[in-house]
Scaffold this active site. Sequence first.
Site, short mmCIF file in Angstrom:
data_model
loop_
_atom_site.label_atom_id
_atom_site.label_comp_id
_atom_site.label_asym_id
_atom_site.label_seq_id
_atom_site.Cartn_x
_atom_site.Cartn_y
_atom_site.Cartn_z
N ARG A 179 5.09 5.71 0.06
CA ARG A 179 4.09 5.02 0.89
C ARG A 179 4.74 4.29 2.05
O ARG A 179 4.20 4.25 3.16
CB ARG A 179 3.29 4.05 0.01
CG ARG A 179 2.32 4.78 -0.90
CD ARG A 179 1.75 3.92 -2.00
NE ARG A 179 0.91 4.77 -2.85
CZ ARG A 179 0.76 4.61 -4.16
NH1 ARG A 179 1.37 3.62 -4.78
NH2 ARG A 179 -0.01 5.43 -4.86
N ILE A 196 5.55 6.95 4.60
CA ILE A 196 4.33 7.43 5.26
C ILE A 196 3.89 6.44 6.33
O ILE A 196 3.46 6.81 7.44
CB ILE A 196 3.20 7.64 4.23
CG1 ILE A 196 3.43 8.94 3.44
CG2 ILE A 196 1.84 7.66 4.89
CD1 ILE A 196 3.15 10.20 4.23
N PHE A 254 -2.60 11.18 1.90
CA PHE A 254 -1.27 11.31 1.29
C PHE A 254 -0.87 10.08 0.48
O PHE A 254 -1.25 8.95 0.80
CB PHE A 254 -0.22 11.48 2.40
CG PHE A 254 -0.01 12.90 2.88
CD1 PHE A 254 -0.40 13.98 2.12
CD2 PHE A 254 0.58 13.14 4.10
CE1 PHE A 254 -0.19 15.28 2.56
CE2 PHE A 254 0.80 14.43 4.56
CZ PHE A 254 0.40 15.49 3.79
N GLU A 255 -0.04 10.32 -0.52
CA GLU A 255 0.58 9.26 -1.33
C GLU A 255 -0.44 8.28 -1.89
O GLU A 255 -0.25 7.07 -1.92
CB GLU A 255 1.63 8.49 -0.49
CG GLU A 255 2.60 9.34 0.29
CD GLU A 255 3.49 10.20 -0.60
OE1 GLU A 255 3.01 10.72 -1.62
OE2 GLU A 255 4.67 10.37 -0.27
N GLY A 256 -1.53 8.82 -2.37
CA GLY A 256 -2.63 8.00 -2.86
C GLY A 256 -3.57 7.70 -1.72
O GLY A 256 -3.15 7.18 -0.69
#
Length: 583
Positions: A262, A265, A400-402
């Site tokens: 995260r 990102i 992305f990433e949750g």
Amino acid sequence: MQTLPKGGSFLFETTAPRNIFTPEDFDDEHKLIAETVTHFLAEYVFSRMEEIDAKKEGLMRELLVEAGKLGLLGADIPEQYDGTETDEICTTIIAEKVGATGSFAIAHGGHTGIGNLPIVYFGNEAQKAAYLPAIVTADKISAYALTEPGSGSDALSATSKATLSTDGKHYILNGSKTFISNAGIADIFIVYAKIDGDKFSAFIVDGHSEGLTTGAEEHKMGLKGSSTRSVFFDNVNVPVENLLYEAGKGHVVAFNILNIGRHKIAANAVGAAKLALDESARYANERKQFKVSIARFGLIKEKLAEMAIRTFAAESAVYRTGGLLNDMMHSLDRSGPDGGRITAKGIEEYALECSMEKVFASEAEAFVVDEGVQIHGGYGYIAEYPIERLYRDARVRRIFEGTNEINRNLISTTLIRRAAKRALPLMDAVSSVRSRLTTGIPVRKDAGDLVQATKDAFLFTLGIATDTFGDELLKQQEILGRLADMALLAYAMESAWCRAQKAVMNGQSGAKHKENMANAFIYTTVEKVILAAKEALANLAAGDELVKMQANVAMIFQYTPVDIIALRREIAGEISEAGKYIA
């Protein structure tokens, strides 16, 4: 020695500007890394964007190999496995710089971040020695296979299974994964499956194993040059020595990797936002309507200014978090065989901050690229202009990433659970705010006071929500979402404010520009915080009780507005003169 702050403690503590890391604190190594990445991207990536988006055969692997030659694939990998093992600021710089490249950023991040960190942090010595040197050079490209058709955000509901063979030498893997970045070029997959159907575990899987196949390339809205496929496992034999960490501990691997994912990102988003602003400022300077450069029009100035303001706030939050992660890593003894796991545990302390910056930066990027298209007018809709690609590529970063919704839930639930365990004295802070409200809170004098007001509003609303729902608060997603917004906006506001104040105190060039952007961000964002608090409270109370609560919010946010229009004009002037983002 500076005591490391606990994750989330900024909500009830005052942060000294000198204690946060900012881009102005880059040392010579950081500047060299930034220059190296910039030159690499200009020569190898930006010059070939059309070929990349057309998925030219072999090109992405070629680019990763070239990146490996410059040490840009081994920043997180220890030197004993041929990595460069730079600090967390360097890895943040790399992530920011590649973020603007879209498809290459996904291939790079899938390989160097989530694709290798499970081995770096949780692999044993034999696994590290076997795989990491090849990852550093891109001799073997890695991919991260977590998501399944029926389990996106709910990763633990995965149905892929691993069964120990009768001779005890292999796990037999069956199942499928979807939306897997790098799947079409990967030689190594980090795969999650349940041993015997219940022990969620992580495995290193050879991409060329018998029974492992991939589906067709997905045709995506953006990131067209990156490989995204489904991956299928039909009785794939995985050597038992390729089990990562321990059986049943796959969630530990997955969630710890997502924390740093995260952060990266968010850094990607900042890099893309900067390029979008650069392109828009240049276009606005060159484009003339009614015989005047459109950069001179008031509403275009407002757009350029607000794009710069949000990018500045996101950049400030990202490098503040990078500094926290870097300080944490340097405070740990990571010399032994468990060094990777110790690192992952340390990073977990700032899981909150990683989620906050991911949500804020990805949404700031979304705003910036959208306004960039608007500034370009019809040309912004034409593929010939970079802003068109930036607009399409940005959309998925909020997934992305949750997803950002999942991250908002994580922010609030993590804070509430830490408070319940007394790991964070949030309820003591709630009591302090209530006490100050009974005696009267003075009018806020400046942007720094408004940062404190935002924290007070979060704590006040949290207290009312806790009184109303008790343990059931964790099920009230709409309230959790608004609490998360107040918390993450407080983090972004404070990051921007502290960065600007640090620049002023240190006499840095451009300090006034930074202060203008911080002030403009805080004075406009505070109204969003007020709205979030009022909406939450209206769901928590009614009648006279609600009137009293709303009066408390009004007391918390007593302040004199500033001339935002004038601030934006000044900020836009700096951006237009430079023809790009500057801070």
